[in-house]
Design an enzyme around this catalytic site. Structure first.
Site, PDB file in Angstrom:
ATOM      1  N   TYR A   1      30.084  35.540  44.190  1.00 46.55           N
ATOM      2  CA  TYR A   1      30.517  34.574  45.202  1.00 46.55           C
ATOM      3  C   TYR A   1      29.563  33.387  45.134  1.00 46.55           C
ATOM      4  O   TYR A   1      28.339  33.575  45.067  1.00 46.55           O
ATOM      5  CB  TYR A   1      30.459  35.197  46.609  1.00 46.55           C
ATOM      6  CG  TYR A   1      30.768  34.206  47.704  1.00 46.55           C
ATOM      7  CD1 TYR A   1      32.064  34.045  48.163  1.00 46.55           C
ATOM      8  CD2 TYR A   1      29.765  33.397  48.238  1.00 46.55           C
ATOM      9  CE1 TYR A   1      32.361  33.101  49.137  1.00 46.55           C
ATOM     10  CE2 TYR A   1      30.053  32.452  49.208  1.00 46.55           C
ATOM     11  CZ  TYR A   1      31.357  32.317  49.651  1.00 46.55           C
ATOM     12  OH  TYR A   1      31.647  31.383  50.603  1.00 46.55           O
TER      13      TYR A   1
ATOM     14  N   GLU B   1      33.920  26.288  47.323  1.00 43.25           N
ATOM     15  CA  GLU B   1      33.723  27.737  47.306  1.00 43.25           C
ATOM     16  C   GLU B   1      34.440  28.356  46.112  1.00 43.25           C
ATOM     17  O   GLU B   1      35.590  28.014  45.843  1.00 43.25           O
ATOM     18  CB  GLU B   1      34.283  28.344  48.599  1.00 43.25           C
ATOM     19  CG  GLU B   1      34.108  29.852  48.684  1.00 43.25           C
ATOM     20  CD  GLU B   1      34.831  30.435  49.897  1.00 43.25           C
ATOM     21  OE1 GLU B   1      34.151  30.851  50.842  1.00 43.25           O
ATOM     22  OE2 GLU B   1      36.076  30.467  49.882  1.00 43.25           O
TER      23      GLU B   1
END
Ligand code: GDP
Ligand code: MN
Length: 378
Positions: A101, A185
């Site tokens: 992530y 993101e």
């Protein structure tokens, strides 16, 4: 403004971040054709501006072009958290070894940017963050320094990402800066069995204040959920800074701080505000008319409070605006006006001279709020 995954993917590619080959289609038959061009086996992904598509069944592997058509038919039209799927992206499947992530986000509270990264990316990142926060690194990024090679290496090391991921971290920062993004993101950022680092998903939020110079994204085709309210949509179409609430006192004020305190004072007087509406500095007749129009079309509204403190905007100009607005707007509910500050006396005289039977003036904010609350709840 949020971008679609396929738009984020295009951006990433332009900054040298590796992404799988892909195509976007809006019809199942095109999906078959696109799958053929992509080599047969594809991942079919719903294009909606919300996360959790994988868990909602909006990301599926198709073994061949015929399966891609069937899968696209299933996903197109699907509802994912209130978003209807109108397009799917077909992407070459990637042989995932690890899912990471990585994101950059503006941390308003800390007054800085934050790199957030974890070696445990993928669909359960929210759970990881909630149950094992130590598995998620949060590193402040000074925007003046940016993400240098050393900084990218620091973020990767803190999060337990492989050193090869540092290049992608550096480029993602470039995306944030150059594209005026408030959020970038990637989940998952993956390492393949061959050791390559790829972005398999992307979420980019462009700062709405910069949309004028990021015009290539055009208007967002699907309105954000906040605009589901028809009054908010009508207000937005007229360029008004309006938020629908569920009370009975319509509110118009100048300056966000004054409007917010007006909501509080009305609530303190036992009524509920029907909306937030900041007409800003200009307060022209047109803005006043537009604002009154939107507020009066709210069936919940039983009285309207105009609370203006004249600063750069003089109260006589605001009063003229109200008088002109009364020409075009059919006033059906009582209007309480409080004018104070710059040229207040002249402004009050103008409204007195107009002598509209539904318009009342009260000189103090508290008194005006009390009167509006009384009119709205009687
Ligand atoms: P989200 O659920 O909306 O965040 O959608 P993602 O694009 O992140 O996809 C969900 C999951 O599908 C990812 O975490 C991956 O595990 C998987 N996935 C997405 N693309 C691929 C791919 O190309 N190959 C493989 N094997 N899995 C993928
Ligand atoms: Mn994802």
């Amino acid at each position: 403004m949020d971008l679609y995954e396929h738009q984020a993917r295009e951006l990433f590619k332009g900054y040298g971040i590796a992404v799988p080959d892909a195509a976007v289609v809006d019809h199942p038959r095109e999906a078959r054709h696109a799958a053929e061009l992509l080599g047969g086996r594809v991942v079919v992904k719903a294009q909606v501006k919300t996360g959790g598509r994988g868990k909602a069944g909006g990301v599926k592997l198709a073994a061949d072009p015929a399966a891609a058509e069937i899968t696209a038919r299933q996903i197109l039209g699907m509802d994912i958290k209130g978003h209807t799927v109108r397009r799917v992206m077909l992407a070459q499947p990637v042989d995932i070894q690890d899912e990471f992530y990585a994101s950059y986000v503006l941390d308003r509270a800390a007054g800085t940017f934050l790199a957030i990264a974890s070696a445990e990316g993928g669909m359960d990142i929210e759970e990881v963050a909630a149950t094992r926060p130590e598995a998620v690194a949060r590193i402040p990024v000074d925007p003046a320094e940016g993400v240098t090679e050393a900084k990218a290496a620091e973020i990767a090391a803190a999060a337990g990402l492989p050193a090869e991921a540092a290049g992608a971290l550096r480029r993602l920062w470039e995306v944030l800066v150059r594209e005026d993004a408030l959020l970038v993101e990637v989940n998952p950022l993956v390492r393949t069995a061959q050791g390559a680092i790829l972005a398999l998903d992307g979420k980019v939020t462009i700062d709405d204040n910069a949309v004028f110079r990021q015009a290539r994204w055009g208007e967002t085709p699907d309105a954000p959920a906040a605009e589901a309210d028809p009054l908010e949509a009508a207000a937005r179409a007229r360029g008004l800074n309006y938020v629908k609430l569920d009370g009975e006192v319509g509110i118009i004020g100048n300056g966000a701080g004054l409007v917010m305190s007006t909501l509080d004072v009305v609530a303190g007087r036992g009524a509920r505000p029907a909306n937030f509406l900041d007409i800003g500095g200009g307060a022209s007749a047109q803005v006043m008319a537009d604002g009154l129009d939107v507020i009066l079309s709210d069936p919940e509204v039983r009285a309207v409070l105009v609370n203006v403190f004249g600063g750069i905007t003089a109260c006589d100009a605001v009063a003229e605006g109200i008088v002109q607005a009364l020409e075009s707007v059919h006033l059906t509910k009582p209007l309480v006006v409080r004018l104070d500050g710059n040229s207040a006396a002249r402004g009050r005289a103008i409204l007195d001279a107009r002598a509209h039977p539904l318009v009342e003036q009260v000189t103090t904010m508290d008194g005006a709020a009390a009167r509006a609350a009384q009119l709205a709840t009687r």
